[in-house]
Design a protein around this motif. Sequence first.
Motif, mmCIF file in Angstrom:
data_model
loop_
_atom_site.group_PDB
_atom_site.id
_atom_site.type_symbol
_atom_site.label_atom_id
_atom_site.label_comp_id
_atom_site.label_asym_id
_atom_site.label_seq_id
_atom_site.Cartn_x
_atom_site.Cartn_y
_atom_site.Cartn_z
ATOM 1 N N LEU A 137 0.826 -1.200 0.000
ATOM 2 C CA LEU A 137 0.000 0.000 0.000
ATOM 3 C C LEU A 137 0.865 1.256 0.000
ATOM 4 O O LEU A 137 0.590 2.220 -0.736
ATOM 5 N N PHE A 138 1.908 1.255 0.810
ATOM 6 C CA PHE A 138 2.831 2.381 0.902
ATOM 7 C C PHE A 138 3.444 2.702 -0.461
ATOM 8 O O PHE A 138 3.444 3.860 -0.914
ATOM 9 N N GLU A 139 3.945 1.678 -1.139
ATOM 10 C CA GLU A 139 4.616 1.894 -2.424
ATOM 11 C C GLU A 139 3.635 2.352 -3.499
ATOM 12 O O GLU A 139 3.935 3.253 -4.291
ATOM 13 N N LYS A 140 2.450 1.745 -3.537
ATOM 14 C CA LYS A 140 1.479 2.124 -4.559
ATOM 15 C C LYS A 140 0.959 3.546 -4.316
ATOM 16 O O LYS A 140 0.766 4.315 -5.266
ATOM 17 N N ALA A 141 0.728 3.893 -3.056
ATOM 18 C CA ALA A 141 0.288 5.261 -2.749
ATOM 19 C C ALA A 141 1.359 6.266 -3.170
ATOM 20 O O ALA A 141 1.045 7.341 -3.713
ATOM 21 N N ASN A 142 2.623 5.941 -2.935
ATOM 22 C CA ASN A 142 3.716 6.835 -3.338
ATOM 23 C C ASN A 142 3.778 6.985 -4.858
ATOM 24 O O ASN A 142 3.974 8.096 -5.376
ATOM 25 N N GLN A 143 3.623 5.877 -5.582
ATOM 26 C CA GLN A 143 3.649 5.959 -7.046
ATOM 27 C C GLN A 143 2.486 6.795 -7.571
ATOM 28 O O GLN A 143 2.659 7.596 -8.499
ATOM 29 N N ILE A 144 1.309 6.630 -6.984
ATOM 30 C CA ILE A 144 0.145 7.416 -7.426
ATOM 31 C C ILE A 144 0.355 8.895 -7.105
ATOM 32 O O ILE A 144 -0.038 9.777 -7.889
ATOM 33 N N ALA A 145 0.979 9.178 -5.978
ATOM 34 C CA ALA A 145 1.278 10.579 -5.639
ATOM 35 C C ALA A 145 2.183 11.200 -6.696
ATOM 36 O O ALA A 145 1.987 12.363 -7.097
ATOM 37 N N HIS A 146 3.180 10.435 -7.167
ATOM 38 C CA HIS A 146 4.045 10.926 -8.254
ATOM 39 C C HIS A 146 3.223 11.188 -9.517
ATOM 40 O O HIS A 146 3.436 12.196 -10.213
ATOM 41 N N VAL A 147 2.294 10.276 -9.837
ATOM 42 C CA VAL A 147 1.446 10.465 -11.015
ATOM 43 C C VAL A 147 0.648 11.757 -10.888
ATOM 44 O O VAL A 147 0.543 12.541 -11.842
ATOM 45 N N LEU A 148 0.101 12.007 -9.711
ATOM 46 C CA LEU A 148 -0.688 13.221 -9.492
ATOM 47 C C LEU A 148 0.122 14.482 -9.760
ATOM 48 O O LEU A 148 -0.331 15.400 -10.457
ATOM 49 N N VAL A 149 1.312 14.517 -9.213
ATOM 50 C CA VAL A 149 2.131 15.726 -9.303
ATOM 51 C C VAL A 149 2.788 15.866 -10.675
ATOM 52 O O VAL A 149 2.808 16.953 -11.266
ATOM 53 N N GLU A 150 3.297 14.751 -11.209
ATOM 54 C CA GLU A 150 4.128 14.810 -12.422
ATOM 55 C C GLU A 150 3.329 14.688 -13.715
ATOM 56 O O GLU A 150 3.693 15.282 -14.735
ATOM 57 N N ASP A 151 2.251 13.901 -13.683
ATOM 58 C CA ASP A 151 1.491 13.663 -14.924
ATOM 59 C C ASP A 151 0.145 14.377 -14.948
ATOM 60 O O ASP A 151 -0.354 14.702 -16.024
ATOM 61 N N LEU A 152 -0.453 14.575 -13.781
ATOM 62 C CA LEU A 152 -1.796 15.164 -13.735
ATOM 63 C C LEU A 152 -1.786 16.607 -13.246
ATOM 64 O O LEU A 152 -2.844 17.215 -13.080
ATOM 65 N N TRP B 32 -6.701 7.264 -2.111
ATOM 66 C CA TRP B 32 -7.047 8.127 -0.979
ATOM 67 C C TRP B 32 -5.785 8.635 -0.284
ATOM 68 O O TRP B 32 -5.633 9.841 -0.039
ATOM 69 N N TYR B 33 -4.876 7.720 0.006
ATOM 70 C CA TYR B 33 -3.628 8.121 0.656
ATOM 71 C C TYR B 33 -2.757 8.971 -0.267
ATOM 72 O O TYR B 33 -2.133 9.945 0.168
ATOM 73 N N ALA B 34 -2.721 8.621 -1.548
ATOM 74 C CA ALA B 34 -1.861 9.342 -2.492
ATOM 75 C C ALA B 34 -2.266 10.807 -2.613
ATOM 76 O O ALA B 34 -1.412 11.694 -2.705
ATOM 77 N N ILE B 35 -3.562 11.059 -2.618
ATOM 78 C CA ILE B 35 -4.049 12.435 -2.737
ATOM 79 C C ILE B 35 -3.527 13.285 -1.579
ATOM 80 O O ILE B 35 -3.049 14.410 -1.772
ATOM 81 N N LEU B 36 -3.611 12.748 -0.350
ATOM 82 C CA LEU B 36 -3.129 13.496 0.815
ATOM 83 C C LEU B 36 -1.612 13.601 0.817
ATOM 84 O O LEU B 36 -1.060 14.629 1.217
ATOM 85 N N LYS B 37 -0.925 12.564 0.367
ATOM 86 C CA LYS B 37 0.536 12.623 0.271
ATOM 87 C C LYS B 37 0.965 13.759 -0.656
ATOM 88 O O LYS B 37 1.944 14.460 -0.389
ATOM 89 N N ALA B 38 0.207 13.944 -1.737
ATOM 90 C CA ALA B 38 0.586 14.942 -2.744
ATOM 91 C C ALA B 38 0.090 16.343 -2.404
ATOM 92 O O ALA B 38 0.360 17.291 -3.146
ATOM 93 N N GLY B 39 -0.668 16.485 -1.299
ATOM 94 C CA GLY B 39 -1.150 17.802 -0.906
ATOM 95 C C GLY B 39 -2.536 18.130 -1.396
ATOM 96 O O GLY B 39 -2.985 19.282 -1.278
ATOM 97 N N GLY B 40 -3.240 17.139 -1.948
ATOM 98 C CA GLY B 40 -4.596 17.364 -2.408
ATOM 99 C C GLY B 40 -5.611 17.182 -1.289
ATOM 100 O O GLY B 40 -5.259 16.887 -0.138
ATOM 101 N N ILE B 41 -6.879 17.364 -1.624
ATOM 102 C CA ILE B 41 -7.991 17.176 -0.692
ATOM 103 C C ILE B 41 -8.900 16.101 -1.272
ATOM 104 O O ILE B 41 -9.310 16.188 -2.440
ATOM 105 N N VAL B 42 -9.219 15.090 -0.473
ATOM 106 C CA VAL B 42 -9.992 13.939 -0.949
ATOM 107 C C VAL B 42 -11.486 14.246 -0.929
ATOM 108 O O VAL B 42 -12.019 14.763 0.052
ATOM 109 N N VAL B 43 -12.158 13.867 -2.022
ATOM 110 C CA VAL B 43 -13.623 13.860 -2.068
ATOM 111 C C VAL B 43 -14.030 12.474 -2.557
ATOM 112 O O VAL B 43 -14.107 12.227 -3.770
ATOM 113 N N ALA B 44 -14.245 11.551 -1.628
ATOM 114 C CA ALA B 44 -14.642 10.190 -1.991
ATOM 115 C C ALA B 44 -16.154 10.135 -2.139
ATOM 116 O O ALA B 44 -16.891 10.728 -1.345
#
Length: 530
Positions: free
Chosen positions: A69-84, A106-118
């Motif tokens: 979970l930790f690794e996948k959340a980190n990779q998604i956080a990179h996608v958010l910042v770098e690709d999206l 959910w975790y990736a959004i908060l890691k990247a500084g976003g705000i979650v709306v689930a």
Amino acid sequence: MIHFEDNFAHNNLPSQDLQPDYTFTDLIQFQHPEMLNCVDKLLDNHIREGHGDNICIRTFEETWTYQDLFEKANQIAHVLVEDLDLKSGNRVLIRSANNPMMVACWYAILKAGGIVVATMPLLRSKELNTIIDCAEISHCFCDASLEEEVHLVKSTFLKKICLFGNSQLEELMQSKSKTFTNYNSKSNSVALIGFTSGTTGLPKMTSHYHKDILNICECFPQYSLQPTQNDVFTGSPPLGFTFGLGGLVLFPMYFGASTFLIEKPSPDNLLKAIQDHKITICLTAPTAWRIITAKEKEYDISSLRKCVSAGEPLPLKVWQDWYNATGLKIIDGIGSTEILHIFISSNDKNMKPGATGLAITGYEAKIIDHDGNELPSNEPGRLAVRGITGCKYLNREEKQKEYVENGWNITGDIFRKDEEGYFWFVARGDDMIISSGYNIAAIEVESVLLTHEDILECAVVGLPDEERGMLVCAHIVLNDKHKATDEMKNSIQNWFKEVAAPYKYPRMIYFTEELPKTETGKIQRYKLKK
């Protein structure tokens, strides 16, 4: 000082004088540093402490460790910042059933500084459009199996849609680092926005801080569940519902336990999960507890040690039937999206069957009249609550003034408090039926009807009537649909007048195949009133 690049949430918070009073924040467990990203405690800390190989999430198909979970959340956080092109403070919608990738997002959004709306997976494009426009949502993560409605959304705010489930997101993740430096959020930065389910008008946006997310983990679970790393949680509420978010993600991961996620949590799937995966803590709605009580003998549920009910009032008969069948006591609780999770409940030492319970650690509650005066014992009135979390509607000053009075959160529920301080549900504020001068609580009538041997489910509402003001109207699901006759209606009415106060009996009865419900199991009484 402005902290996010996108300050929509900060700028639309209610002013300090309209916010509730926060009590018990001087207790050590509710004190936090100024800079705080809640993901560090909920996820990253388990890796630092060497628990990465511990099981974190299971489903019927797969198993993830905390490291996964930790690794996948980190990779998604990179996608958010770098690709999206996510900017800190951007709102990101998640559309998915309960599954591991939704948690990782959910975790990736908060890691990247976003705000979650689930959101709930059954929402349609019109409802999604309203949410996106209200919160000015710029990004969306969507399970590929649910993409159709998202593509029908017509909003100028939504810029990026990224699908997951062997789709675009997984492809982008492949090249990303499995480490990520979390955004340096403040403890009072908005972390999530939850939309309340209204029947009319615009939905209300409730906001909660990073510290709020950690605070609720020190309240209800400590008070009622006493979780350990060996516990396995499961349940039916969607993660877009704060009852589900807390019980299926935040609480297990705060304590280093594991969670079992079910995308389609039917009663049989819940019981199968309990049996096959040795579930110890199960959270679901009263309707589900009623149904699985009839099925529990078909499964081995001996691993279960804690049962939690919320979302709707728990009828005493449902509690008693489950206890008689299993020896387990269902923990009832009331919470709200505005306060984030449960604030009145019970535990093994103080449970009183039929009562919702006591104000739990971190909260206090009282019963007040329409002028805000506290009422004496056993007199029904409005439930007022305050504690370490509270209502913070975004951009709805008029609604904030309705929900918060003199620093107290006014939930809209009618309760009474007995001499020992236990709170008893009477009715929703709009579910009190006044007929011929009598005040009749819909839940009281339902509780009586549910003891009838032929009734499987029921919902009671008040309908306008010129002569009496309102009529008590019962919508009933029978165990045997073939018995839905006028004779059965008369039989139920006559029986009711024998076992309860005659003035409360349902003067109108409709038999139905099923009751309209939300995804969280709540009966949609407003539909029945039509």
